[in-house]
Write a protein that holds these residues in place. Structure first.
Motif, short mmCIF file in Angstrom:
data_model
loop_
_atom_site.label_atom_id
_atom_site.label_comp_id
_atom_site.label_asym_id
_atom_site.label_seq_id
_atom_site.Cartn_x
_atom_site.Cartn_y
_atom_site.Cartn_z
N THR A 518 0.81 -1.22 0.12
CA THR A 518 -0.08 0.15 0.06
C THR A 518 1.10 1.09 -0.01
O THR A 518 0.36 2.29 -0.36
CB THR A 518 -0.85 -0.04 1.03
OG1 THR A 518 -0.16 -0.31 2.37
CG2 THR A 518 -1.95 -1.03 1.06
N ILE A 519 2.02 1.10 0.39
CA ILE A 519 2.90 2.12 0.30
C ILE A 519 3.54 2.68 -0.95
O ILE A 519 4.10 3.69 -1.32
CB ILE A 519 4.06 2.12 1.30
CG1 ILE A 519 4.89 0.82 0.93
CG2 ILE A 519 3.81 2.22 2.78
CD1 ILE A 519 6.56 0.69 1.48
N ASP A 520 3.06 1.64 -1.96
CA ASP A 520 3.38 2.01 -3.38
C ASP A 520 2.23 3.01 -4.02
O ASP A 520 2.47 3.37 -5.39
CB ASP A 520 3.37 0.71 -4.18
CG ASP A 520 4.50 -0.03 -3.72
OD1 ASP A 520 5.67 -0.02 -3.14
OD2 ASP A 520 4.39 -1.45 -3.94
N ILE A 521 1.35 3.20 -3.33
CA ILE A 521 -0.02 3.75 -4.01
C ILE A 521 0.28 5.17 -4.01
O ILE A 521 0.27 5.94 -5.39
CB ILE A 521 -1.31 3.84 -3.32
CG1 ILE A 521 -1.53 2.29 -3.32
CG2 ILE A 521 -2.30 4.65 -3.63
CD1 ILE A 521 -2.83 1.78 -2.19
N ALA A 522 0.91 5.84 -3.05
CA ALA A 522 1.27 7.44 -3.12
C ALA A 522 2.19 7.65 -4.36
O ALA A 522 2.01 8.61 -4.95
CB ALA A 522 1.50 7.83 -1.65
N PRO A 523 3.43 6.89 -4.39
CA PRO A 523 4.20 7.37 -5.49
C PRO A 523 3.74 6.91 -6.67
O PRO A 523 4.01 7.72 -7.71
CB PRO A 523 5.62 6.41 -5.19
CG PRO A 523 5.05 5.63 -4.13
CD PRO A 523 4.01 5.98 -3.42
#
Length: 555
Positions: A518-523
């Motif tokens: 889920t930390i890949d969503i913002a970038p």
């Protein structure tokens, strides 16, 4: 000219949503037009509280509206909330900050500060603990504890004209997705959807609140059980009551029954759409962000578990609600990119799991109860202080030694607690704070992370406990009661794995089963909208979601 507010229920009459045959999950919607050039006018970030990857996989072939349309974009069915603290606040915080709890500071729904100068030592994740009027039970709502910007915050730094709006039934979900500088933020209270005291409530939101009050006052009949849900219905006895066949009848005046039903999600979407119109989101050449967290799946999961008629009705209704929201944005001519994920998954009621090929499922032993654990530590150490030597809200997660314990005795309390828990059959692992602080931050595929990796990703030396406890697989909450039969918060994959889906008109479809986070969503969203941020802004990586030879991540 401001467009009139149109409710989600009515929006489906304005524009048809793509429809996929229920029996063919690979069927395709009518061909979309080519993708618009340039950044989208709006980012629609959707979180579905407690929508595990398992639930998504189980039901995805039945979706015909919003969740079907999203499947025509870029689908990552094995997304990960990779940390151990699989709760609402940490999970929502990862989605638009692109960072792990160890970095953004949101380690749990609540933590303890034994040294804080107030009687209530518990700190709620979405409160301003500096305000004397705030307590963990009656918080002054704030995103103060979030240490990093959200996507909306980065967008406003790049261009202050960009609007950052967040809506949820839960204040912590709205705060963690919107961040510290929202232009509008709403969450559900006893009075309906509310905002910060210093802000004037929106006229459109006030209209939604009147509609809610009317529904609650008159009540409503039970909801229809879709034909494909019939196989899910069946009574399961749990602690003197049954679950499994509920259909969300709404007794007149029962606001809690309204909240624990699909009606809460529909109202959340109506609030979001009213703000689209009043703030004119997506109406100019600056990209705005609208974060919408749907909470009913979580309320229903806790109250009824995952495998009964109740969850089946909820997911069918959620599909319609998301479809109607997307159709309403279409009707307004807004070019938007949508992403959907979840803050965590969940565990079904252990009584039903025991029937369904998981005989090891069990409720947490009474000896792990908060008071029992504190008493056992006192008995082992002889250290007795007012209120007990430990501060904890439950055995899973962080346990703190009370400030009343003398510093020279603290190490003995910690050692005794670790020894006590290490041999317990329901405890998977127990770590001291010093061990986690010394561990390196994890990297690589989240599906391969060890338990210490998962715990380290949730660890903050200023906020985490003196001891961190992880329970074994399929250990449910100790006491079942109406409204609370199942939970989440473990380091197990049924809590960590969540779907991640991206959609934009004209975006070619792809499905990538390899694990992402889920930390890949913002970038990824930053790349889609052309937002430049410092290289160190995110822990995650950009995902190349367009399925073409071109790489949106610029690599």
């Amino acid at each position: 000219m401001r467009l009139p507010f149109v409710s989600i229920a009515a929006a489906v009459t304005l524009v048809a949503t793509p429809c996929i045959a229920q029996d063919d999950p690979q069927a395709t919607a009518p061909a979309e037009a080519s993708a618009p050039s340039g950044p989208p006018q709006l980012v629609l970030a959707i979180a579905v509280d407690q929508l595990s990857a398992d639930l998504f996989a189980q039901y995805r072939r039945h979706f015909t509206e919003g969740l079907a349309r999203l499947q025509q974009g870029a689908v990552f069915p094995s997304g990960y909330q990779s940390h151990a603290a699989t709760e609402t606040c940490p999970g929502h915080a990862t989605i638009l900050t692109g960072t792990h709890p160890a970095r953004n500071g949101i380690i749990a729904n609540a933590w303890f500060d034994p040294d804080i100068d107030r009687d209530d030592k518990r700190i709620y994740c979405a409160e301003d603990a500096r305000d004397p009027a705030s307590s963990s039970r009656q918080p002054v709502v704030s995103a103060e504890h979030l240490r990093v910007p959200t996507l909306g915050g980065w967008m406003k730094r790049a261009d202050p004209r960009s609007l950052n709006v967040a809506v949820s039934a839960k204040d912590r979900a709205a705060m963690m997705m919107g961040g510290r500088n929202t232009d509008a933020a709403y969450w559900l209270t006893r009075e309906g959807f509310s905002t910060f005291p210093a802000r004037t409530p929106s006229a459109g939101v006030s209209a939604v609140n009147r509609d809610i009050a009317g529904v609650v006052a008159r009540g409503e009949a039970a909801m229809e059980l879709p034909a494909w849900c019939a196989a899910r219905a069946g009574d399961v006895p749990v602690g003197g009551f049954t679950i499994g066949k509920g259909r969300f009848a709404l007794p007149a005046g029962d606001s809690n029954a309204w909240r624990v039903s699909p009606r809460a999600d529909e109202a959340t979407a109506n609030v979001a759409l009213s703000l689209v119109d009043e703030l004119r989101l997506g109406r100019d050449n600056v990209t705005d962000v609208l974060s919408v967290s749907f909470s009913a799946t979580d309320y229903i999961g806790h109250s009824y578990g995952h495998q009964g008629a109740e969850m089946c009705i909820q997911l069918a209704a959620l599909d319609r609600t998301i479809g109607s929201l997307m159709a309403a944005l279409d009707a307004r001519g807004i070019d938007y990119v949508a992403v959907l994920t979840a803050d965590h998954g969940g565990l079904d009621a252990v009584e039903r799991l025991d029937r369904q090929a998981l005989p090891g499922a069990a409720r947490e032993g009474a000896e792990l109860d908060t008071d029992a654990l504190a008493a056992a530590v006192t008995a082992r150490t002889g250290i007795a202080v007012a209120g007990g030597p430990l501060l904890l809200g439950g055995v899973q997660g962080d346990i703190y030694v009370s400030a009343e314990v003398k510093p020279r005795e603290k190490a003995r309390v910690v050692r005794s607690l670790i020894e006590l828990l290490s041999g317990h059959p329901q405890v998977a692992a127990v770590f001291g704070a010093s061990e986690l602080e010394a561990a390196p931050l994890p990297s690589g595929s989240p599906q391969d992370w060890t338990l210490v990796d998962r715990a380290r990703a949730s660890f903050d030396p200023e906020r985490s406990g003196d001891v961190v406890v992880l329970l074994e697989r399929a250990v449910g909450p100790g006491r079942a009661s109406p409204g609370y039969v199942a939970t989440h918060g473990s380091p197990c994959d049924y809590d960590r794995r969540v779907p991640i889906l991206f959609w934009r008109k004209g975006l070619p479809g792809l499905e990538q089963p390899a694990p992402v986070e889920t930390i890949d969503i913002a970038p990824t969203l930053a790349a889609v909208i052309g937002l430049e941020v410092p290289e160190t802004a995110f822990d995650g990586r950009c995902l190349d979601i367009d399925g073409s030879r071109a790489n949106i991540c610029g690599q």
